[in-house]
Design an enzyme around this catalytic site. Structure first.
Site, PDB file in Angstrom:
ATOM      1  N   HIS A   1       0.820  -1.213   0.000  1.00  0.00           N
ATOM      2  CA  HIS A   1       0.000   0.000   0.000  1.00  0.00           C
ATOM      3  C   HIS A   1       0.855   1.266   0.000  1.00  0.00           C
ATOM      4  O   HIS A   1       2.033   1.243   0.364  1.00  0.00           O
ATOM      5  CB  HIS A   1      -0.931   0.010   1.219  1.00  0.00           C
ATOM      6  CG  HIS A   1      -0.167   0.006   2.524  1.00  0.00           C
ATOM      7  ND1 HIS A   1       0.406   1.131   3.056  1.00  0.00           N
ATOM      8  CD2 HIS A   1       0.118  -1.006   3.370  1.00  0.00           C
ATOM      9  CE1 HIS A   1       1.001   0.830   4.193  1.00  0.00           C
ATOM     10  NE2 HIS A   1       0.854  -0.476   4.403  1.00  0.00           N
TER      11      HIS A   1
ATOM     12  N   GLU B   1      -2.622  -7.415   6.990  1.00  0.00           N
ATOM     13  CA  GLU B   1      -1.335  -7.366   7.690  1.00  0.00           C
ATOM     14  C   GLU B   1      -1.333  -8.263   8.915  1.00  0.00           C
ATOM     15  O   GLU B   1      -2.387  -8.598   9.467  1.00  0.00           O
ATOM     16  CB  GLU B   1      -1.006  -5.916   8.088  1.00  0.00           C
ATOM     17  CG  GLU B   1       0.338  -5.716   8.770  1.00  0.00           C
ATOM     18  CD  GLU B   1       1.543  -6.167   7.942  1.00  0.00           C
ATOM     19  OE1 GLU B   1       1.806  -7.389   7.871  1.00  0.00           O
ATOM     20  OE2 GLU B   1       2.228  -5.299   7.367  1.00  0.00           O
TER      21      GLU B   1
END
Length: 178
Positions: A7, A80
């Site tokens: 990201h 994550e």
């Protein structure tokens, strides 16, 4: 082909705070990074995008998809690593190297164990290889997931220190699914 992107930048990245499951949005620089990556990937044939459901990854995927207009699928398995008690901390506040050392395999009270985390990501990749080996897929994910993916395709570092394999914000790495 599998294209893996971390990201774009968040305020916590700038502050060097750990953001595992914290659902932090991209900052203005992160949105610009995603737009730059969108341009780099403009002519790359991609069949669909699989994204982590966390905002920073999904926003990156959506920005890149603004020129592709292809399906985006969200998969929790590429969210994550859960940093548990280290969430929001700075690397200097604990043994960050040990946290990412596969050989040390430290079990924390709340944080996701590295081997369990790698198995979660490997399970996802096994499914992707089985179902989509002839497709071009973009994964919009996180630094920790990029580490697990690199170890899946290239093996673990001999010293177990995996943190060195982390992608930078909006960096793309390519892997062959066959």
């Amino acid at each position: 082909m599998l294209y893996v992107i971390r990201h774009g930048q968040t305020d916590w990245n700038v502050q060097k705070k750990l953001q595992g499951r914290a659902d932090i949005e991209l900052n203005s620089n992160g949105r610009e990074q995603a737009k730059e990556t969108m341009e780099k990937l403009r002519n790359v044939p991609i069949d669909f995008i699989i994204s982590s459901p966390l905002k920073r990854a999904s926003q990156t995927a959506e920005i890149i998809n603004s020129v592709k207009n292809i399906p985006i699928v969200f998969d929790e398995r590429i969210a994550e690593r859960d940093f548990g008690e280290m969430e929001g901390m700075y690397k200097q506040q604990f043994d960050y190297d040990a946290f990412w050392n596969y050989e040390k395999n430290i079990v924390y009270e709340k944080a996701e164990n590295i081997r369990y985390f790698f198995k979660r990501v490997a399970s996802f990749l096994d499914d992707v290889k089985k179902e989509y080996k002839d497709k071009n897929i973009l994964l919009a994910t996180h630094g920790g997931v990029s580490i697990a993916i690199d170890c899946y395709f290239n093996g673990l570092p001999k010293d177990g220190e995996c943190y060195k394999l982390c992608l930078g914000n909006c960096e793309v790495r390519k892997y062959d699914l066959k």
